[in-house]
Design a protein around this motif. Sequence first.
Motif, short mmCIF file in Angstrom:
data_model
loop_
_atom_site.label_atom_id
_atom_site.label_comp_id
_atom_site.label_asym_id
_atom_site.label_seq_id
_atom_site.Cartn_x
_atom_site.Cartn_y
_atom_site.Cartn_z
N GLN A 162 92.76 13.03 87.95
CA GLN A 162 90.88 13.39 87.57
C GLN A 162 91.16 12.16 86.60
N THR A 163 90.97 12.12 85.57
CA THR A 163 90.33 11.69 84.13
C THR A 163 90.80 10.66 84.42
N GLN A 164 91.15 9.85 84.81
CA GLN A 164 91.04 8.30 85.28
C GLN A 164 89.15 7.17 85.40
N PRO A 177 91.63 1.18 81.28
CA PRO A 177 92.35 0.49 82.52
C PRO A 177 93.48 2.11 83.77
N ARG A 178 94.41 1.63 84.58
CA ARG A 178 94.42 2.72 85.07
C ARG A 178 96.21 2.92 84.72
N GLN A 179 95.91 4.12 84.24
CA GLN A 179 97.16 4.97 83.79
C GLN A 179 97.97 5.18 84.87
N PHE A 180 97.88 5.36 85.79
CA PHE A 180 98.90 6.24 86.37
C PHE A 180 97.99 5.56 87.93
N PRO A 211 100.16 10.95 92.19
CA PRO A 211 101.42 11.70 91.40
C PRO A 211 102.29 11.87 91.05
N MET A 212 103.53 10.86 92.09
CA MET A 212 104.62 10.41 92.25
C MET A 212 104.57 9.76 90.32
N ASP A 213 103.57 9.51 90.00
CA ASP A 213 104.06 7.85 88.82
C ASP A 213 103.31 9.09 87.63
#
Length: 311
Positions: free
Chosen positions: A151-153, A158-161, A164-166
């Motif tokens: 939610q906090t991305q 830059p996208r960190q995740f 969910p599995m990541d």
Amino acid sequence: MEDVEPHIIEAVEQKDSNDPLRVLKDVAAGTCGGIAQVLVGQPFDTTKVRLQSSPPGTYTGGLDVVQKLIKTEGPLAFYKGTLTPLVGVGACVSVQFGVFEGMKRFFSKQNISNGKTEGLTYTQYYVAGSISGLANSILACPIEHIRIRLQTQTASAPRQFSGPMDVIRKVQQSSGIAGIFRGLTPTLLREGHGMGVYFLTYEYLVNRDMATNKIERKDIPGWRLCVYGGCAGYGVWLSAYPFDVIKSKMQTDSIDATKRQFNSTIECARKTLQVSGVKGFFRGFVPTILRAAPVNASTFYAFELAMRAIG
């Protein structure tokens, strides 16, 4: 605080304790309530988490979050990380309701064996709710942690995740399995006390309705169940919100243990107080309290309808 045992609530409707499927029915009805909760509450929850976890000054309030989110990321951004809670919250709420209904039957049998036939007391409802909350915490903590990371991305960073599995993979690589359960202590505090107030509020209102109108639980109109569910939602957040803020701060802290701002629940509470004062423990409270009524009204309504259908 003096015990309130003398104040007896209307007797609990007894379900067949010999029904081998009783627990499964409670869990299934709770799952229905959980799915309704996610679908109604996810936009509010995303707004709340952004307010709780962003540096001071990022947003002026809930409306500012909504406007910026729509402008920069689009309306679907409110449902970021929905898959995790849709599966997970269904499981969490099923545990909450399953354990709570089981504890109600346990206390009812205990009362009958002690010669008391009036029903459960306020204290017993609170304890039953607290136990359900503590049981649920083991599921809720990692599920909410994964959801909050997604939610906090923001679109501007830059996208960190990637999903969910990541999140699970990267957090476990950095901090081990304990990292997945980061924020467990404030989760236990929030759920233990909050769910006690939550279920006590709802059951009190339901039992008062049955006693006042001389009707059975299945005859209470849906709109009144929604009102009682909304009141229960207000009760849980008015009594336990600061714990949720601490949990969110810990779960949005760096996944790298060497770069974390907070090493413990106490440290997180202390630093929050130092930086933002008491009001720091209530960041995001407005969207949360606005969310409380519709989300919990839909949760209890879905649960009660499912229970009536299942039997």
